[in-house]
Motif scaffolding. Sequence first.
Motif, PDB file in Angstrom:
ATOM      1  N   GLY A  27      -5.591  11.759   3.516  1.00 57.37           N
ATOM      2  CA  GLY A  27      -4.260  12.339   3.499  1.00 57.37           C
ATOM      3  C   GLY A  27      -3.712  12.781   4.834  1.00 57.37           C
ATOM      4  N   ARG A  28      -4.447  12.553   5.922  1.00 63.42           N
ATOM      5  CA  ARG A  28      -4.061  13.106   7.218  1.00 63.42           C
ATOM      6  C   ARG A  28      -4.316  12.102   8.332  1.00 63.42           C
ATOM      7  N   VAL A  29      -3.318  11.904   9.190  1.00 68.77           N
ATOM      8  CA  VAL A  29      -3.446  10.994  10.338  1.00 68.77           C
ATOM      9  C   VAL A  29      -2.831  11.663  11.566  1.00 68.77           C
ATOM     10  N   ALA A  30      -3.582  11.702  12.664  1.00 73.44           N
ATOM     11  CA  ALA A  30      -3.051  12.186  13.938  1.00 73.44           C
ATOM     12  C   ALA A  30      -2.879  10.994  14.880  1.00 73.44           C
ATOM     13  N   ARG A  31      -1.679  10.831  15.412  1.00 73.74           N
ATOM     14  CA  ARG A  31      -1.436   9.791  16.416  1.00 73.74           C
ATOM     15  C   ARG A  31      -1.549  10.431  17.798  1.00 73.74           C
TER      16      ARG A  31
ATOM     17  N   MET B 197       0.849  -1.184   0.000  1.00 74.44           N
ATOM     18  CA  MET B 197       0.000   0.000   0.000  1.00 74.44           C
ATOM     19  C   MET B 197       0.885   1.235   0.000  1.00 74.44           C
ATOM     20  N   SER B 198       0.775   2.106  -1.018  1.00 78.37           N
ATOM     21  CA  SER B 198       1.715   3.196  -1.172  1.00 78.37           C
ATOM     22  C   SER B 198       1.101   4.578  -0.928  1.00 78.37           C
ATOM     23  N   THR B 199      -0.171   4.656  -0.576  1.00 80.07           N
ATOM     24  CA  THR B 199      -0.812   5.944  -0.363  1.00 80.07           C
ATOM     25  C   THR B 199      -0.067   6.735   0.712  1.00 80.07           C
ATOM     26  N   ALA B 200       0.267   7.985   0.398  1.00 81.28           N
ATOM     27  CA  ALA B 200       0.996   8.815   1.350  1.00 81.28           C
ATOM     28  C   ALA B 200       0.022   9.558   2.253  1.00 81.28           C
ATOM     29  N   TYR B 201       0.447   9.811   3.473  1.00 77.02           N
ATOM     30  CA  TYR B 201      -0.347  10.642   4.374  1.00 77.02           C
ATOM     31  C   TYR B 201       0.597  11.382   5.305  1.00 77.02           C
ATOM     32  N   THR B 202       0.104  12.481   5.832  1.00 77.98           N
ATOM     33  CA  THR B 202       0.868  13.257   6.803  1.00 77.98           C
ATOM     34  C   THR B 202       0.558  12.735   8.197  1.00 77.98           C
ATOM     35  N   LEU B 203       1.577  12.310   8.917  1.00 78.88           N
ATOM     36  CA  LEU B 203       1.405  11.789  10.279  1.00 78.88           C
ATOM     37  C   LEU B 203       1.724  12.895  11.275  1.00 78.88           C
ATOM     38  N   GLU B 204       0.727  13.262  12.070  1.00 76.89           N
ATOM     39  CA  GLU B 204       0.885  14.299  13.087  1.00 76.89           C
ATOM     40  C   GLU B 204       1.102  13.630  14.436  1.00 76.89           C
ATOM     41  N   THR B 205       2.222  13.933  15.080  1.00 75.94           N
ATOM     42  CA  THR B 205       2.566  13.272  16.345  1.00 75.94           C
ATOM     43  C   THR B 205       2.800  14.269  17.480  1.00 75.94           C
ATOM     44  N   GLY B 206       2.432  15.526  17.258  1.00 80.09           N
ATOM     45  CA  GLY B 206       2.763  16.556  18.238  1.00 80.09           C
ATOM     46  C   GLY B 206       1.837  16.640  19.431  1.00 80.09           C
ATOM     47  N   ARG B 207       0.707  15.910  19.399  1.00 80.12           N
ATOM     48  CA  ARG B 207      -0.248  15.980  20.502  1.00 80.12           C
ATOM     49  C   ARG B 207      -0.511  14.577  21.037  1.00 80.12           C
ATOM     50  N   THR B 208      -0.547  14.433  22.352  1.00 78.14           N
ATOM     51  CA  THR B 208      -0.746  13.129  22.978  1.00 78.14           C
ATOM     52  C   THR B 208      -1.891  13.203  23.971  1.00 78.14           C
ATOM     53  N   SER B 209      -2.816  12.264  23.873  1.00 74.82           N
ATOM     54  CA  SER B 209      -3.943  12.232  24.808  1.00 74.82           C
ATOM     55  C   SER B 209      -3.486  11.738  26.179  1.00 74.82           C
ATOM     56  N   PRO B 210      -4.005  12.344  27.261  1.00 77.58           N
ATOM     57  CA  PRO B 210      -3.682  11.859  28.601  1.00 77.58           C
ATOM     58  C   PRO B 210      -4.442  10.581  28.962  1.00 77.58           C
TER      59      PRO B 210
END
Length: 262
Positions: free
Chosen positions: A63-67, A1-14
């Motif tokens: 196109g967008r993923v937040a971890r 699977m080659s679909t690109a997405y932006t991974l956002e890792t700057g916020r973390t849930s408590p």
Amino acid sequence: MSTAYTLETGRTSPNSSTRRSKVRRIVIHHWDDPRRKPTFDGTVGWLLRDSTDVSAHYVVEDGRVARLVPESRVAWHAAGGNADSIGVEINPRQHDGDYETAAALIADIRSRHGNLPLVRHRAVEGSYTSCPGTYDLARLDRLASGGPVPSTTTAPAFPLPRRPGRMYYYGPSGGPQTSVSGRGLNTAVPADVQRVNGRWRSHGLARWQQRMAERGYSITVDGRFGEETERIVRYFQALVGLPVDGKIGPSTYAAAWTEAVR
């Protein structure tokens, strides 16, 4: 699977805890009923609040993923299924891009944890919900596993007349008589366009829409050609290598049955 997405890792849930069990499944959620107009950022913001006691590992749209929670920790997303799962929240509008991005994320998760099964939130023990709505997990799994599944289905005959100078197709209203929209009487094809429960509709177009819904597309099966159907027609034509004109002629009609499922 080659679909690109932006991974956002700057916020973390408590809202997470120590993982003590092996990851055995991926639980699929949607943000909310689309009629409530949920947004990516609104969903992320809600899952970041410590007062909600709710979280997820990932929030996804085209196109967008937040971890929000590392996979090494337990997110609080599925009642009795938290301990052994990874939770993925996806845009409930089910655009093709939402499927593709979610599938790319699933493929990445599987590269780390093995071929984990996909499970609907409502199927998790202790959960009382309709989540994830009508999301097609089989389509997600096909995409995440590497692409199309060959079709062995024979296409039905194209329902509209095809004569020199009179090449009918399914298309927008307001065009020539050869553009059959299903939105009004078309005297050239009285057997195809008929009034049902007070509304005009095309039986042949409804059959094509139903087939596309069976392939996993989020499409209204109403026998009426509109912006939603045209958008899906253009996307599908590009996907299977047909001329992209937004019209459903014989080739586009048949491809819904004969082309590989993607």
